[in-house]
Design an enzyme around this catalytic site. Sequence first.
Site, PDB file in Angstrom:
ATOM      1  N   ARG A   1       0.828  -1.198   0.000  1.00 26.86           N
ATOM      2  CA  ARG A   1       0.000   0.000   0.000  1.00 26.86           C
ATOM      3  C   ARG A   1       0.870   1.259   0.000  1.00 26.86           C
ATOM      4  O   ARG A   1       0.559   2.231   0.690  1.00 26.86           O
ATOM      5  CB  ARG A   1      -0.931   0.015   1.231  1.00 26.86           C
TER       6      ARG A   1
ATOM      7  N   TYR B   1      -1.011   4.355  -1.666  1.00 23.05           N
ATOM      8  CA  TYR B   1      -2.225   4.648  -0.900  1.00 23.05           C
ATOM      9  C   TYR B   1      -1.884   5.220   0.474  1.00 23.05           C
ATOM     10  O   TYR B   1      -2.453   6.229   0.899  1.00 23.05           O
ATOM     11  CB  TYR B   1      -3.046   3.366  -0.753  1.00 23.05           C
TER      12      TYR B   1
ATOM     13  N   LYS C   1      -2.963   8.996   1.763  1.00 22.32           N
ATOM     14  CA  LYS C   1      -3.844   9.181   2.919  1.00 22.32           C
ATOM     15  C   LYS C   1      -3.117   9.918   4.045  1.00 22.32           C
ATOM     16  O   LYS C   1      -3.742  10.666   4.808  1.00 22.32           O
ATOM     17  CB  LYS C   1      -4.377   7.834   3.398  1.00 22.32           C
TER      18      LYS C   1
ATOM     19  N   PRO D   1     -18.137  -1.836  -1.912  1.00 22.88           N
ATOM     20  CA  PRO D   1     -17.927  -2.263  -3.300  1.00 22.88           C
ATOM     21  C   PRO D   1     -16.479  -2.089  -3.743  1.00 22.88           C
ATOM     22  O   PRO D   1     -15.942  -2.927  -4.484  1.00 22.88           O
ATOM     23  CB  PRO D   1     -18.877  -1.344  -4.083  1.00 22.88           C
ATOM     24  N   SER D   2     -15.831  -1.012  -3.287  1.00 22.24           N
ATOM     25  CA  SER D   2     -14.432  -0.782  -3.643  1.00 22.24           C
ATOM     26  C   SER D   2     -13.537  -1.904  -3.111  1.00 22.24           C
ATOM     27  O   SER D   2     -12.649  -2.408  -3.809  1.00 22.24           O
ATOM     28  CB  SER D   2     -13.971   0.569  -3.086  1.00 22.24           C
TER      29      SER D   2
ATOM     30  N   ARG E   1     -11.138  -4.825  -5.053  1.00 23.03           N
ATOM     31  CA  ARG E   1      -9.734  -5.094  -4.758  1.00 23.03           C
ATOM     32  C   ARG E   1      -9.499  -6.561  -4.409  1.00 23.03           C
ATOM     33  O   ARG E   1      -8.478  -7.138  -4.770  1.00 23.03           O
ATOM     34  CB  ARG E   1      -9.251  -4.180  -3.624  1.00 23.03           C
TER      35      ARG E   1
ATOM     36  N   ARG F   1      -5.630  -8.781   8.924  1.00 23.88           N
ATOM     37  CA  ARG F   1      -5.152  -7.581   9.597  1.00 23.88           C
ATOM     38  C   ARG F   1      -6.211  -6.935  10.478  1.00 23.88           C
ATOM     39  O   ARG F   1      -6.009  -5.848  11.008  1.00 23.88           O
ATOM     40  CB  ARG F   1      -4.636  -6.574   8.560  1.00 23.88           C
TER      41      ARG F   1
END
Length: 246
Positions: free
Chosen positions: A141, A144, A148, A180-181, A185, A206
């Site tokens: 990640r 990402y 963030k 939905p996202s 993934r 996790r």
Amino acid sequence: MSGKLAGKIAVVTAAGQGIGRACANALIAAGAEVHASDINAETLSTLDSATRTVFDATCEEEVAAAFARLDRIDILVHAVGYVHQGTIEECTPDEWQRSSRITMGSCYTVLRAGLPRMKEAGGSIVTIASVCSSIKGFPRRAAYGAMKAGVIGLTKSVAADYLSAGIRANAICPGTVDSPSLRERVADLAEEFGDMDKAWEFFLSRQPTGRLGRPEEVAALAMYLASEESGFITGQAINIDGGITI
């Protein structure tokens, strides 16, 4: 909860599905006049009891045109984001730029356009960040988490700069939330792993609680931060992560 936000004008981005949609529904249920937006006209069209506007939150002109229709904004919930899966080596320059444009760029554009309509009467800004950020690193990640972290930093800066105008700004930092996202993934990862169960385990492993978060749980926190009940809270990155950061 009904009527708690009566008379308030709220803007919610990425309201077509997932956390953004749950936030819009929570604010509507609390009596706010909600102006919901999304880049996807189809998902946005099924949202009830809200003014719906399709725009690209990364486009300054489209955001400015949409906000120009509003005399004031009391509540601004920004939920736009993009998740790139991969290490820094697996993130191409184009993918890095896309992550920056969608996640950080949209936050800059939306908050910059919204603040002038909040300064006269004050209000509350809620951004949807993540515990995957400056708070905690997660495998695969890189982009990402970096973006963030930027959302948290920008939110804190806005909180410091506009407190004198009666504007509060806080970032919500969810753990893994069923949406939905996320399911997209998981499907992508299942293709990479060749195993759907292994892909789900990648995400569930996790979560110390043993389950995913629900969009409605995040929306309940957003609604609290939008209300006067949280009037002494600003500049915070608040984790709602099922125990990830214990």
